[in-house]
Design an enzyme around this catalytic site. Structure first.
Site: not given
Ligand code: DGJ
Length: 734
Positions: A471, A547
């Site tokens: 990430d 997301d």
């Protein structure tokens, strides 16, 4: 005579190359480069300047290109340097169009006029050298691929005796045929809303696509596609397209000059950029890949997809379809622990999930986003016996194990920051700007690079981890460093070389991890799709496109994504409703069929799923496994919705036209209309196909239908109410 030339041209174009090759026209300085069904031609004119001559469908080598001439000036205001399609232009000598290169020499001379020096073909790559009087050499590389893609890059070499400042360095300039009306497509976005497709007619002026953020960004993706107005559609017509393989700040300038020449120049973003080149040193630019098709926007995407699978992804040329992942991020956020994750793993395995991934929160004092980032040791309260018991349990359930990491970041509230405050990006004497309570580690420093590689390598050596979700949750704000006395050489290249060094070091870490752990798979995630590009995809097997997991928003996001990247790389989860972002409640089947467009995963709280939902999920996952190879390796067709609905059906067809899968979605029914016939593509017109419809609690096989009918009359589909959906498996009858 004109008619004859036109006819000859047509014949030459019609005979398509299926391979890749580079042909030097005998007795000239002209090169005809073939990549699949595309040709790209460059040549040196009588002024010793390299020109772009052609980019389009295949031109046979038998055609004798005439020696190029520079174009006449347009009054005294536009000299030939502006009217001639230069292949790689330095700024200087009256150039007012976008330069590929801008350099300031030690003497203060800020111009760069490049002339041809040499050419050779080495290892299926054309290497051309241009040179300026100030001993700057520009090496241009051309590597054609049979998939229909040409990779272009440059290397700037200081062969003089004094340092120079490189202020703008592009990989390539692509020139399109003149005299046409073009429309350009590009992708922009923001967190939770990436991959928005835009299309606009080109007019004289410049459209700049860029990221100044230090990474690829959600804001825009380094991809473009240019079609011809009134000629190019999803399924037909010419498209010139390109994609830059770089995960740092980048820029593409799509310019229609006032003289109506269309060029696309791309490479490092010149904003806040200067790279000091010492004598004997070089600066390499990223590869800018380009392609051409006569078969519409859809085929442009398919060429890119085939190229990514065949040449870019870590396990090319035949990367295996992605395993079905379970990830509890939306269910537990930072509240991961051995007991909870074990219970979820048990439930996931029963559904047919193949990989269990522990997300953020497993390390240090990471109970929220405020602390712990940088302290990569297992949190003993959450996992008292380390990760091993959970990993063993996951393996005993027949699943592989994956783990979330965010190696380039640090919370100020962490032991790492307390020990090494000098390791973050910063400007001397200025407070760093926090985003999500974190700062960016300066990976351009070699000590930070080594530290990062070592802890990751140790983690992978000590644990049986098949997959890292890598990430990266913020952009840069103070792209500098405090002390120049590092061993990285940055003191020589200048502080602003951080834009290059950081990304090079990131790639190096990934390459070394892959070399030490060849089976390791990695997902590139940056708060969603903020780091998706062909540079990172050389090391990562998939990306997390957004997301935003709302199944309706996702359809639009995924459609945009597939313009530039392969469905196989597109991770997509089924999550809980109401969705955390839009508060929308969408039925489970629709959520599954939306996520099945790419690499299916489950991201909901399985403890809250009803028995009925768990049973449906099991059936849907079993169905997905039967069609997964078609989605992963097939040809994607974005279809037209027969209704006015804002969702689009999609079709995937195997390369041998033996099998296809179709997903159709209805947002909302209107006026009692039941959707309609969806026209399919890519099937064999003469073959017969059996249609199997799939839905939860429903499995229907209809009579066989000729491919021709499916591609003309279409496949009749009935969808009703709101958020209805269906899937078809279409199998060629022997
Ligand atoms: C952002 C990612 O996109 C999410 O999926 C999740 O991994 C969080 N970061 C964790 O902090």
């Amino acid at each position: 005579m004109r008619v004859k030339i036109a006819f000859l041209f047509f014949c030459l174009v019609a005979a398509a190359h299926a391979q890749s090759s580079i042909h030097t026209q005998a007795g000239t300085r002209i090169w005809n480069i073939h990549a699949g069904k595309m040709s790209y031609v460059i040549g040196v004119d009588e002024e010793n300047v390299l020109q772009s001559l052609y980019w389009g469908p295949t031109i046979e080598d038998s055609y004798q290109w005439p020696t190029p001439h520079s174009q006449p000036e347009r009054a005294s205001f536009d000299l030939p340097i502006n009217t001639t399609p230069l292949e790689y232009a330095g700024w200087g000598a009256g150039l007012f169009t976008e330069p590929a290169l801008k350099v300031t020499s030690a003497s203060g001379d800020r111009s760069m006029v490049l002339h041809f020096e040499s050419a050779d073909i080495e290892d299926k790559r054309l290497h051309i050298v241009l040179r300026d009087v100030h001993s700057i050499r520009v090496h241009l590389y051309y590597e054609p691929y049979p998939e229909g893609i040409l990779g272009r890059s440059s290397r700037i070499e200081n062969s003089g005796a004094t340092p120079v400042q490189v202020e703008q360095a592009s990989s390539a300039t692509w020139s399109l045929p003149s005299g046409r009306k073009y429309e350009v497509s590009w992708l922009t976005g923001q967190w939770g809303a990436e991959w928005q497709l835009h299309r606009e007619a080109m007019q004289p002026g410049v459209r700049v696509l860029e990221s100044r953020r230090g990474s690829t960004s959600h804001q825009a993706n380094p991809w473009f596609a240019i079609g011809q107005i009134d000629e190019t559609t999803e399924h037909s017509g010419p498209v010139w397209f390109g994609e830059l393989a770089w995960s740092g700040s980048w820029r593409m300038t799509i310019e229609e000059t006032s003289l109506h020449l269309l060029r696309v120049t791309g490479g490092y973003n010149p904003f806040d950029f200067t790279y000091t080149l010492l004598p004997g040193k070089t600066l390499e630019t990223p590869v800018f890949y380009g392609g051409y098709t006569a078969d519409g926007q859809g085929e442009a995407s398919r060429i890119l997809h085939r190229f990514q699978l065949g040449k870019i992804l870590p396990h090319h040329p035949s990367p295996a379809p992605r395993p079905i992942v379970y990830n509890s991020w939306e269910a537990t956020e930072f509240g991961v622990n051995e007991k909870g994750q074990t219970a979820l793993a048990d439930k996931a395995a029963k559904l047919g999930v193949e990989r269990f991934v522990v997300d953020d929160g497993w390390f240090g004092e990471r109970n929220s986003d405020k602390a712990g980032l940088g302290d990569w040791t297992v949190n003993p309260k959450k996992f008292p016996h380390g990760l091993k018991p959970l990993i063993d349990h996951v393996h005993s359930l027949g699943m592989s194990f994956g783990l979330w990491v965010e190696p380039e970041m640090v919370n100020p509230d962490s032991n790492l920051y307390r020990q090494h405050p000098e390791w973050v990006m910063q400007f001397p004497g200025r407070q760093g700007t926090l985003a999500r309570n974190q700062l960016v580690l300066n990976l351009a420093r070699d000590d930070v690079k080594e530290f990062t590689f070592r802890w990751l390598d140790k983690l992978l050596r000590e644990n049986d981890i098949a997959f890292l979700k890598w990430d990266y949750n913020r952009n840069w704000s103070e792209p500098g460093w405090e002390d120049e006395a590092t061993e990285s050489g940055l003191e020589h290249d200048g502080q602003k070389a951080i834009y290059v060094r950081y990304v090079q070091n990131l790639y190096e870490i990934l390459a070394r991890l892959k070399a030490n752990h060849p089976e390791l798979e990695i997902e590139s995630c940056s708060g969603g799709g903020g780091r998706t590009d062909l540079g990172i995809l050389r090391y990562t097997d998939e990306v997390w496109p957004s997301d935003n997991t709302d199944a309706l928003d996702r359809l639009r996001i995924q459609e945009g994504f597939t313009h530039a990247y392969a469905p196989q790389t597109m991770a997509a989860w089924v999550t809980d409703v109401p969705n955390f972002l839009d508060r929308r409640s969408i039925p489970l089947q629709f959520r599954f069929f939306s996520a099945m467009q790419g690499a299916l995963g489950i991201g909901g709280d399985l403890n809250r799923w009803s028995d009925e939902d768990l049973d449906s999920a099991k059936q849907l996952i079993a169905f997905y496994k039967t069609i997964r190879p078609i989605v992963a390796n097939g040809n994607l067709y974005r279809l037209e919705s027969p209704s006015d609905d804002d969702t689009k059906p999609v079709e995937y067809v195997t390369s041998g036209q033996t099998e296809a899968v179709v997903f159709a979605y209805l947002h909302a029914q209107h006026y009692g209309m039941t959707y309609g016939n969806v026209r399919l593509y890519g099937l064999s017109p003469t073959a017969m196909y059996r249609i199997e419809q799939f839905g939860t609690g429903m499995n229907r096989t209809a009579a066989s239908v000729p491919g021709q009918i499916l591609m003309t009359q279409g496949l009749p589909i009935s969808l009703r109410g709101e958020f209805d959906s269906t899937a078809f498996r279409i199998v060629r009858v022997p």
